[in-house]
Enzyme design. Structure first.
Site, mmCIF file in Angstrom:
data_model
loop_
_atom_site.group_PDB
_atom_site.id
_atom_site.type_symbol
_atom_site.label_atom_id
_atom_site.label_comp_id
_atom_site.label_asym_id
_atom_site.label_seq_id
_atom_site.Cartn_x
_atom_site.Cartn_y
_atom_site.Cartn_z
ATOM 1 N N GLU A 59 -5.129 39.854 -7.276
ATOM 2 C CA GLU A 59 -5.130 41.279 -7.637
ATOM 3 C C GLU A 59 -6.550 41.819 -7.685
ATOM 4 O O GLU A 59 -6.810 42.945 -7.211
ATOM 5 C CB GLU A 59 -4.440 41.488 -8.991
ATOM 6 C CG GLU A 59 -2.927 41.408 -8.928
ATOM 7 C CD GLU A 59 -2.333 42.398 -7.939
ATOM 8 O OE1 GLU A 59 -2.703 43.589 -7.958
ATOM 9 O OE2 GLU A 59 -1.508 41.960 -7.122
ATOM 10 N N HIS A 68 -3.771 43.661 0.342
ATOM 11 C CA HIS A 68 -2.950 42.455 0.213
ATOM 12 C C HIS A 68 -2.494 41.961 1.583
ATOM 13 O O HIS A 68 -2.487 40.763 1.858
ATOM 14 C CB HIS A 68 -1.712 42.736 -0.652
ATOM 15 C CG HIS A 68 -1.948 42.652 -2.125
ATOM 16 N ND1 HIS A 68 -2.520 41.557 -2.737
ATOM 17 C CD2 HIS A 68 -1.646 43.534 -3.126
ATOM 18 C CE1 HIS A 68 -2.570 41.761 -4.049
ATOM 19 N NE2 HIS A 68 -2.058 42.949 -4.305
ATOM 20 N N HIS A 106 -4.797 49.575 -1.677
ATOM 21 C CA HIS A 106 -4.694 48.297 -2.396
ATOM 22 C C HIS A 106 -3.607 47.432 -1.769
ATOM 23 O O HIS A 106 -3.809 46.223 -1.541
ATOM 24 C CB HIS A 106 -4.381 48.575 -3.868
ATOM 25 C CG HIS A 106 -3.968 47.374 -4.660
ATOM 26 N ND1 HIS A 106 -4.829 46.692 -5.500
ATOM 27 C CD2 HIS A 106 -2.765 46.721 -4.750
ATOM 28 C CE1 HIS A 106 -4.187 45.688 -6.065
ATOM 29 N NE2 HIS A 106 -2.934 45.681 -5.625
ATOM 30 N N GLU A 107 -2.451 48.014 -1.493
ATOM 31 C CA GLU A 107 -1.354 47.234 -0.914
ATOM 32 C C GLU A 107 -1.705 46.742 0.489
ATOM 33 O O GLU A 107 -1.363 45.615 0.872
ATOM 34 C CB GLU A 107 -0.066 48.063 -0.886
ATOM 35 C CG GLU A 107 0.431 48.495 -2.254
ATOM 36 C CD GLU A 107 0.586 47.325 -3.215
ATOM 37 O OE1 GLU A 107 0.861 46.194 -2.756
ATOM 38 O OE2 GLU A 107 0.417 47.530 -4.430
#
Length: 283
Positions: A203, A136, A132-133
C-alpha cells in the site's frame, strides 16, 4: 522503494517457508511435497480466475466510454500516463467509498470503484485514487497479494489437518498431539501476520506510485482522509462484507485494526497521508 521491495520478498519467502514447515511436520518430506503441490494448484487457480471471482462477489458492472464517459476517460488518461494497457473498468453499487484493482497482469487488469466514491470525491481526488489503483497494476501487486492470501489459506487447511491427523517426526512416528494443537492455532496466525505485512508494504508503494502517475500527491492525501473517515462510520452492507478481499481495497472496508495494527491490511491512514503530504511539499 527498494526497502519495501526487499521487505515484500522476505515476507513472501517467509510464508512459503512456513507452508513447507507445516507440511514437513504433518507428513515428513512427502507431506512437504504434497503441501507444495497443493499450494501450486491453488495459486494456479487464483492466478487465472481470481479477478472474475472478486468482481462477481461485488456484483461489479462493467462500463465503457458510452455508459460512463467521465470516469472511463479518467482511467484511460491515467493508464496512458502510467504506460499501461487500458484496463477494464467497473462500478460497484455500494454506498461506502472504496476502490480496488484486480487481474493477473497489466494486460488482463481491471479497476473498480464504488458508487459511493464516485459521488463523494472531487474529480481531482478521484483521479488520485485511480492512479493509486493503477500503481498496483504496474507493480503487479495483485499477483503478490493473491499468492500470499492463497498460501495463508492453504496453511490454515494444513493446520486443520495437523489437528485431526497429527504430525510425523523424521522417523515417521506420530508426534505429540499437543504439538498438533499448537500448529493448528499458531500456524494460521503466523501466516495471517505475514500476509497482512505484505499488504501494508504494497500500500505504501502504491501510494507513492499513484502520486507519481497523477502528478498530485495532495489529491490522494485528501481522498484518503475523506474515505477513511467515511468508511469508519459507514461499514459495508453485510452482503458486501468479504474480509478475504479487504486487502485489495484502497482503505480497509471493515472496522477495527486489532492488536496495534498487526492484523491490519493497510497502514494507518494518518501515516499514508503524512507521507503523501511530504511528497507534495517536496520533503
Amino acid at each position: 522503494m527498494l526497502g519495501n521491495q526487499i521487505k515484500t520478498f522476505v515476507l513472501m519467502a517467509a510464508v512459503v517457508a512456513l507452508f513447507g514447515a507445516v507440511g514437513l511436520w504433518l507428513g515428513g518430506e512427502q507431506g512437504m511435497l504434497i503441501a507444495l503441490l497443493l499450494a501450486a494448484g491453488m495459486n494456479f487457480f487464483s492466478y487465472w480466475f481470481s479477478d472474475s471471482v472478486v468482481l462477481k462477489m461485488y456484483r461489479a458492472r462493467e462500463v465503457d466510454e458510452a455508459s460512463s464517459p467521465q470516469f472511463y476517460g479518467m482511467v484511460r488518461e491515467l493508464a496512458g500516463r502510467a504506460g499501461l494497457p487500458m484496463p477494464r473498468v467497473y462500478i460497484i453499487d455500494e454506498a461506502q467509498p472504496n476502490a480496488f484493482a484486480t487481474g493477473r497482469n497489466p494486460q488482463h487488469a481491471a479497476v473498480a470503484a464504488t458508487r459511493g466514491i464516485l459521488g463523494m470525491l472531487s474529480e481531482r481526488e478521484l483521479r488520485g485514487v485511480m492512479a493509486h489503483e493503477l500503481a498496483h497494476v504496474r507493480h503487479r501487486d495483485i499477483l503478490t497479494s493473491t499468492v500470499s492470501a492463497t498460501m495463508a489459506g492453504a496453511i490454515s487447511v494444513l493446520a486443520q489437518m495437523a489437528m485431526f491427523f497429527g504430525g510425523r517426526d523424521s522417523s515417521g512416528r506420530s508426534s505429540n498431539p499437543l504439538a498438533g494443537i499448537l500448529v493448528m492455532i499458531l500456524a494460521p496466525i503466523a501466516a495471517s501476520l505475514i500476509q497482512m505485512a505484505i499488504s501494508r508494504a504494497r500500500e505504501f508503494e502504491a501510494d507513492r506510485g499513484g502520486a507519481e502517475i497523477s502528478g498530485d500527491p495532495g489529491a490522494l492525501a485528501d481522498a484518503l482522509a475523506k474515505i477513511d473517515a467515511y468508511a469508519r462510520n459507514v461499514p459495508l452492507a453485510p452482503a458486501e462484507a468479504h474480509p478475504e478481499t479487504a486487502q485489495m481495497m484502497i482503505v480497509n472496508p471493515l472496522s477495527g485494526h486489532g492488536l496495534g495494527g498487526l492484523f491490519a491490511t493497510h497502514p494507518p491512514a494518518a501515516d499514508r497521508i503524512a507521507r503523501l503530504r511530504a511528497m507534495a511539499s517536496g520533503r
